[in-house]
Design an enzyme around this catalytic site. Structure first.
Site, short mmCIF file in Angstrom:
data_model
loop_
_atom_site.label_atom_id
_atom_site.label_comp_id
_atom_site.label_asym_id
_atom_site.label_seq_id
_atom_site.Cartn_x
_atom_site.Cartn_y
_atom_site.Cartn_z
CE LYS A 126 3.38 -2.40 -4.50
NZ LYS A 126 2.95 -2.13 -3.11
N GLY A 159 -4.31 -4.38 -4.25
CA GLY A 159 -5.24 -3.37 -4.74
C GLY A 159 -4.46 -2.16 -5.16
CG HIS A 160 -1.92 -1.62 -7.98
ND1 HIS A 160 -1.14 -2.09 -9.02
CD2 HIS A 160 -1.29 -2.00 -6.86
CE1 HIS A 160 -0.10 -2.73 -8.52
NE2 HIS A 160 -0.17 -2.70 -7.23
CB THR A 194 -6.68 -10.34 1.36
OG1 THR A 194 -6.13 -11.40 0.57
CG2 THR A 194 -5.61 -9.29 1.62
CG ASP A 252 -1.77 -1.25 1.31
OD1 ASP A 252 -2.28 -1.69 0.26
OD2 ASP A 252 -1.88 -1.83 2.41
CD GLN A 274 0.69 -8.76 -2.15
OE1 GLN A 274 1.48 -9.43 -2.79
NE2 GLN A 274 -0.55 -8.60 -2.53
P1 IMP Z 1 -2.62 -12.84 1.98
O1 IMP Z 1 -1.67 -12.27 0.98
O2 IMP Z 1 -4.06 -12.58 1.64
O3 IMP Z 1 -2.34 -14.28 2.28
O4 IMP Z 1 -2.38 -12.06 3.37
C1 IMP Z 1 -1.16 -12.17 4.10
C2 IMP Z 1 -0.79 -10.84 4.73
O5 IMP Z 1 -0.46 -9.91 3.70
C3 IMP Z 1 -1.91 -10.16 5.53
O6 IMP Z 1 -1.32 -9.46 6.62
C4 IMP Z 1 -2.52 -9.19 4.54
O7 IMP Z 1 -3.15 -8.11 5.19
C5 IMP Z 1 -1.27 -8.75 3.81
N1 IMP Z 1 -1.54 -8.26 2.44
C6 IMP Z 1 -1.82 -9.00 1.35
N2 IMP Z 1 -1.98 -8.22 0.27
C7 IMP Z 1 -1.79 -6.96 0.68
C8 IMP Z 1 -1.78 -5.70 0.01
O8 IMP Z 1 -1.98 -5.58 -1.20
N3 IMP Z 1 -1.53 -4.62 0.80
C9 IMP Z 1 -1.27 -4.72 2.12
N4 IMP Z 1 -1.24 -5.87 2.79
C10 IMP Z 1 -1.50 -6.98 2.08
#
Ligand code: IMP
Length: 436
Positions: free
Chosen positions: A16, A40-41, A128, A13, A222
């Site tokens: 990017k 999410g962009h 997520t 976040d 990420q």
């Molecule tokens: P997952 O990628 O859904 O398995 O989540 C694993 C961790 O990464 C969690 O703490 C999510 O909140 C974090 N996370 C996954 N995608 C994003 C993103 O795009 N932005 C911020 N945190 C993310």
């Protein structure tokens, strides 16, 4: 600069999407190299706001080929919905390409991700809930489905029949409904029919663009501190957002990368569980969250907010071989009387200046701050560093010194035009950066 990697230097976040959007005019191809629809962009162009999860933000430019690389895990339902949304808003999606080798997020991955989190209770990662971990898990276990498999009924039936009994056992143990082979095969074939025209051999697409001398941008999702290897495990995502991930997930070799641009915000945020030493739990944090619209693009969850922390920054600069930095959301700090900057940790009375590799050491760390006087004037209309309030300039200079890498772009608002651009000459990391 034919190949530029864009990587998040914090917990994701960092903005990017805006970086990619800002550079897009000079770019022929944008490649997503890892993650899935957990990302999410948000891109703001004029009155329009686009929220994208899978399709690279380069899609908003008709001259750009947008590639979803082999390192991405794709939920076909999300991809189809996103392509439909873009088309409905008048965006041409004919140059979107999806790697035939990218892995598919199946409905049981999504269900298992959510079921597992519920089972973990207080120990949950805070995922997520998009099935990212289970899909990458199956990829590593060599029982996953790839996008090209969506086109073949026999392959689908064979693979799904083999894995589904185990998935259903797990789903049952979590109190969730079982799935059937026939329904999943039919769903996959429908997805395949819809997406067939977008599938391609992404590695050769990227290699051919580089061979033509075109500028390819490899866009990470990420951030470094959520990296499976380099983040605070287990509070991480299941892929490699670091620049090395651009090679494995984008189909290029390390020596083909010309620049690694790190993206960071002027403060820190984190979504989900895990250590966050500089976290703010007061009204200053709430104010930053409100002004910065710090709400997850994918989940709608409020993001945790904190002061900027130089520990993860130094680490991220090192593991990504960062050669330049874009600093986002400096404007959000306007009006704060004193801005704190974490420069070290106190761990049991010992000053530590390195990001500790173990999550438990980070949990015990108390930040050591340097305080900076803030500035009141809004800075949205500033377009050169020299025109920033002196205290804002001092803060940017301090960040740059801590990073040891030039900050070449500073964002002072969500619009593409609300960006301070410093004259810089990108060079390979080994040669360092020259600023003119
Ligand atoms: P997952 O990628 O859904 O398995 O989540 C694993 C961790 O990464 C969690 O703490 C999510 O909140 C974090 N996370 C996954 N995608 C994003 C993103 O795009 N932005 C911020 N945190 C993310």
């Amino acid at each position: 600069m034919p190949a530029t990697v864009i990587v998040g230097l914090q917990w994701g976040d960092e903005g990017k999407g805006k970086t990619t959007d800002f550079l897009a005019e000079q770019v022929a191809m944008v490649v997503r190299y890892q993650g899935g629809d957990n990302a999410g962009h948000t891109v703001v162009t004029g009155d329009e706001v686009f929220k994208l999860h899978l399709v690279p933000s380069g899609v908003l430019y008709p001259h750009i080929t947008s590639v979803i690389g082999n390192g991405v895990v794709v939920n076909p339902a999300t991809l189809i919905a996103e392509l439909d949304m873009l088309t409905a808003r008048g965006i041409d999606v004919s140059k979107v390409k999806v790697s035939r080798s990218a892995h598919v997020i199946m409905p049981y991955h999504v269900a298992l991700d959510r079921g597992n989190e519920a089972r973990l209770g207080e120990a949950r990662v805070g995922t997520t809930g998009r099935g990212i971990g289970p899909a990458y898990g199956d990829r590593a276990w060599r029982i996953g489905l790839r996008m090209e498999d969506l086109l073949d009924r026999a392959v689908l039936t064979d693979r799904i029949s083999r894995v589904l009994p185990d998935k259903n056992l797990l789903l049952g143990a979590m109190g969730l409904a079982a799935m059937t082979v026939d329904a999943l095969v039919d769903q996959c074939l429908a997805w395949g029919r819809r997406l067939e025209g977008y599938l391609d051999d992404s590695t050769w697409l990227v290699q051919a663009a580089l061979a033509r001398g075109e500028h390819v941008l490899l866009e990470g999702a990420q951030g470094t501190l959520l990296d499976l290897d380099h983040g605070s495990y287990p509070f991480v995502t299941s892929s490699n957002p670091v620049a090395g991930g651009a090679c494995t997930g984008g189909g290029i070799g390390p020596l083909q990368v010309d620049e690694v641009m790190g993206v960071m915000k002027a403060y820190a945020t984190r979504v989900g569980s895990g250590p966050f030493p500089t976290e703010l739990r007061d009204e200053i944090g709430a104010g930053i969250a409100a002004r910065g619209h710090e709400v997850g693009t994918t989940t709608g969850r409020p993001r945790r907010v904190g002061w900027f922390d130089a520990m993860p920054l130094r680490y991220a600069v090192a593991v990504n071989s960062i050669s330049s930095i874009m600093l986002n959301k400096l404007d959000i700090l306007s009006g704060i009387p004193t801005i704190r900057l974490g420069v070290a940790y106190d761990v049991g009375g010992r000053r530590v200046e390195h990001w500790p590799s173990s999550a438990s050491a980070i949990a015990d760390a108390t930040p050591v701050y340097e305080d900076f006087p803030g500035w009141d004037a809004p800075i949205h209309d500033v377009r050169s560093l020299a025109d920033l309030p002196e205290n804002a300039r001092r803060y940017v200079t301090a960040l740059e010194e801590l990073a040891g890498v030039p900050i070449v772009l500073v964002s002072v608002g969500p619009e593409r035009t609300q960006t301070i651009e410093r004259a810089w000459r990108p060079m390979r990391h080994r040669g360092g950066m020259a600023r003119s």
